[in-house]
Design a protein around this motif. Structure first.
Motif, PDB file in Angstrom:
ATOM      1  N   THR A   1       0.982  -1.257   0.016  1.00 55.83           N
ATOM      2  CA  THR A   1      -0.088  -0.003   0.081  1.00 55.83           C
ATOM      3  C   THR A   1       0.761   1.313   0.128  1.00 55.83           C
ATOM      4  O   THR A   1       2.094   1.251   0.361  1.00 55.83           O
ATOM      5  CB  THR A   1      -0.976  -0.113   1.233  1.00 55.83           C
TER       6      THR A   1
ATOM      7  N   TRP B   1      -1.253   7.339  -0.470  1.00 59.16           N
ATOM      8  CA  TRP B   1      -2.228   8.041  -1.161  1.00 59.16           C
ATOM      9  C   TRP B   1      -3.814   7.283  -0.951  1.00 59.16           C
ATOM     10  O   TRP B   1      -4.619   7.807  -1.006  1.00 59.16           O
ATOM     11  CB  TRP B   1      -1.947   8.075  -2.865  1.00 59.16           C
ATOM     12  N   ASP B   2      -3.487   5.823  -0.679  1.00 59.76           N
ATOM     13  CA  ASP B   2      -4.756   4.996  -0.460  1.00 59.76           C
ATOM     14  C   ASP B   2      -5.185   5.190   0.986  1.00 59.76           C
ATOM     15  O   ASP B   2      -6.024   4.249   1.365  1.00 59.76           O
ATOM     16  CB  ASP B   2      -4.690   3.823  -1.034  1.00 59.76           C
ATOM     17  N   LYS B   3      -4.595   5.822   1.802  1.00 64.81           N
ATOM     18  CA  LYS B   3      -5.082   6.013   3.356  1.00 64.81           C
ATOM     19  C   LYS B   3      -5.639   7.506   3.343  1.00 64.81           C
ATOM     20  O   LYS B   3      -5.355   8.538   2.855  1.00 64.81           O
ATOM     21  CB  LYS B   3      -3.874   6.234   4.131  1.00 64.81           C
ATOM     22  N   ALA B   4      -6.708   7.511   4.284  1.00 64.88           N
ATOM     23  CA  ALA B   4      -7.354   8.665   4.455  1.00 64.88           C
ATOM     24  C   ALA B   4      -7.650   8.776   5.814  1.00 64.88           C
ATOM     25  O   ALA B   4      -7.934   7.901   6.473  1.00 64.88           O
ATOM     26  CB  ALA B   4      -8.634   8.962   3.591  1.00 64.88           C
TER      27      ALA B   4
ATOM     28  N   TYR C   1      -9.149  17.291  -4.522  1.00 67.17           N
ATOM     29  CA  TYR C   1      -8.691  16.064  -4.345  1.00 67.17           C
ATOM     30  C   TYR C   1      -7.733  15.599  -5.692  1.00 67.17           C
ATOM     31  O   TYR C   1      -7.938  15.923  -6.762  1.00 67.17           O
ATOM     32  CB  TYR C   1      -9.699  14.875  -4.378  1.00 67.17           C
TER      33      TYR C   1
ATOM     34  N   PRO D   1      -6.157  12.240  -6.830  1.00 62.20           N
ATOM     35  CA  PRO D   1      -5.713  10.889  -6.655  1.00 62.20           C
ATOM     36  C   PRO D   1      -4.412  10.583  -7.379  1.00 62.20           C
ATOM     37  O   PRO D   1      -3.951  11.300  -8.329  1.00 62.20           O
ATOM     38  CB  PRO D   1      -6.890  10.209  -7.484  1.00 62.20           C
TER      39      PRO D   1
ATOM     40  N   GLN E   1      -4.410  11.349   2.857  1.00 66.91           N
ATOM     41  CA  GLN E   1      -5.575  12.354   2.415  1.00 66.91           C
ATOM     42  C   GLN E   1      -6.394  12.862   3.680  1.00 66.91           C
ATOM     43  O   GLN E   1      -6.753  11.753   4.345  1.00 66.91           O
ATOM     44  CB  GLN E   1      -6.377  11.681   1.508  1.00 66.91           C
TER      45      GLN E   1
ATOM     46  N   SER F   1     -15.708  14.178   1.792  1.00 60.80           N
ATOM     47  CA  SER F   1     -15.037  12.648   1.292  1.00 60.80           C
ATOM     48  C   SER F   1     -16.230  11.916   0.656  1.00 60.80           C
ATOM     49  O   SER F   1     -15.949  10.830  -0.149  1.00 60.80           O
ATOM     50  CB  SER F   1     -14.522  11.929   2.543  1.00 60.80           C
TER      51      SER F   1
ATOM     52  N   PHE G   1     -11.430   4.709  -0.090  1.00 61.35           N
ATOM     53  CA  PHE G   1      -9.877   4.546   0.346  1.00 61.35           C
ATOM     54  C   PHE G   1     -10.321   3.111   1.082  1.00 61.35           C
ATOM     55  O   PHE G   1     -11.063   2.698   1.939  1.00 61.35           O
ATOM     56  CB  PHE G   1      -9.717   5.565   1.378  1.00 61.35           C
TER      57      PHE G   1
ATOM     58  N   VAL H   1      -8.999   3.899   6.285  1.00 60.36           N
ATOM     59  CA  VAL H   1      -9.712   5.025   6.703  1.00 60.36           C
ATOM     60  C   VAL H   1      -9.393   5.015   8.143  1.00 60.36           C
ATOM     61  O   VAL H   1      -9.959   4.166   8.814  1.00 60.36           O
ATOM     62  CB  VAL H   1     -11.026   5.164   6.264  1.00 60.36           C
TER      63      VAL H   1
END
Length: 99
Positions: free
Chosen positions: A15, A18-21, A53, A55, A61, A68, A73, A76
């Motif tokens: 991972t 960028w794929d974590k919020a 945003y 991506p 994020q 959101s 994501f 999270v």
């Protein structure tokens, strides 16, 4: 990073940031979370409105739950969710935004 790189990373279990919020109930919490990430020298992007945003940016994020809406994501964090709704906030509106 290309779409191919992203899908390849997911297939092998990697991972990126960028794929974590971090989804916050309000801007005060959002600012506190951004400050904590800055102190820990973790790259992050604060999104205050829907057009901000990006991506694929290799950063955590940070945004409010309202901003959101419509995004997904894999990872999270929901700081302060145990304290919802905020004082003087409508319980039904807080539940709607949370869902």
């Amino acid at each position: 990073m290309t779409d191919f790189d992203c899908s390849k990373r997911r297939r092998i279990g990697m991972t990126s940031l960028w794929d974590k919020a971090v989804l916050c109930a309000d801007r005060k919490t959002m600012d506190l979370c951004a400050s904590a990430l800055t102190q820990r020298k973790l790259p992050h992007r604060v999104r205050k409105k829907s057009g901000e945003y990006r991506p694929g940016a290799d950063a955590i994020q940070v945004m409010t739950m309202k901003v959101s809406k419509g995004l997904e994501f894999p990872v999270v964090a929901l700081p302060g969710v145990g304290h919802m709704p905020a004082p003087r906030e409508d319980e039904k509106e807080a539940a709607r935004v949370f869902m």
